[in-house]
Design an enzyme around this catalytic site. Structure first.
Site, mmCIF file in Angstrom:
data_model
loop_
_atom_site.group_PDB
_atom_site.id
_atom_site.type_symbol
_atom_site.label_atom_id
_atom_site.label_comp_id
_atom_site.label_asym_id
_atom_site.label_seq_id
_atom_site.Cartn_x
_atom_site.Cartn_y
_atom_site.Cartn_z
ATOM 1 N N ASP A 111 0.879 -1.270 0.290
ATOM 2 C CA ASP A 111 0.434 -0.220 0.034
ATOM 3 C C ASP A 111 1.175 0.715 0.289
ATOM 4 O OD1 ASP A 111 -1.926 -1.322 0.323
ATOM 5 O OD2 ASP A 111 -2.676 -1.192 2.082
ATOM 6 N N ASP A 125 -7.059 -1.293 -4.752
ATOM 7 C CA ASP A 125 -8.154 -0.788 -3.626
ATOM 8 C C ASP A 125 -9.401 -0.465 -4.730
ATOM 9 O OD1 ASP A 125 -6.844 -3.050 -2.117
ATOM 10 O OD2 ASP A 125 -6.002 -1.017 -1.026
#
Length: 150
Positions: A111, A125
């Site tokens: 991330d 995402d």
């Protein structure tokens, strides 16, 4: 754009962005991009959204494979005059596969998009969330108003 091509494009952009972060940042390194609003912050996420169920990689792999199969089956039976539903499924599939690859390769998801007021996330995402929003929007519209091709 054909369904699988769009899913592969989402997957490729996701994996390229994560590669760029992994090769240019150290874990937990953060770079302000827009003041204190938006940073690039490289983190390892061993869980789901918000770090839930950390270190349950096998569960996530199994669920993701099942979701991918369901998406492919849904696409197969989707009428061709539903381009927005097809778009939503392609976004969700590409995003799911992007995070699946991370889990299989590293045991965690990379991330890096950091809005500072929300947990750090990635392009996969975003694709999944936009896909779900489009899917819900299309499914909640009255039948005559759904995004059908003329």
């Amino acid at each position: 754009m054909p369904f699988l091509l769009l899913a592969l494009l989402v997957l490729a952009i996701d994996q390229l962005s994560k590669y760029m972060i992994r090769t240019n940042f150290q874990p937990n390194e953060s770079l302000p991009v827009i003041g204190s609003f938006f940073h690039l912050t490289y983190v390892h996420n061993p869980g789901a959204a918000f770090g839930l169920l950390a270190n349950k990689t096998q569960v996530f792999v199994g669920v993701t494979v099942l979701v991918a199969i369901i998406i492919l089956a849904a696409y197969r039976y989707l009428p061709p005059d539903r381009p927005l539903l097809r778009l939503s499924l392609a976004l969700m599939l590409g995003g799911a596969l992007g995070n699946l690859i991370d889990r299989l390769r590293f045991g965690y998801v990379v991330d890096f998009l950091d809005l500072r007021i929300w947990p750090v996330f990635n392009l996969a995402d975003m694709a999944i969330v936009f896909g779900v929003i489009i899917l819900c929007w299309q499914l909640l519209l009255p039948a005559g108003e759904q995004g059908r091709e003329p």
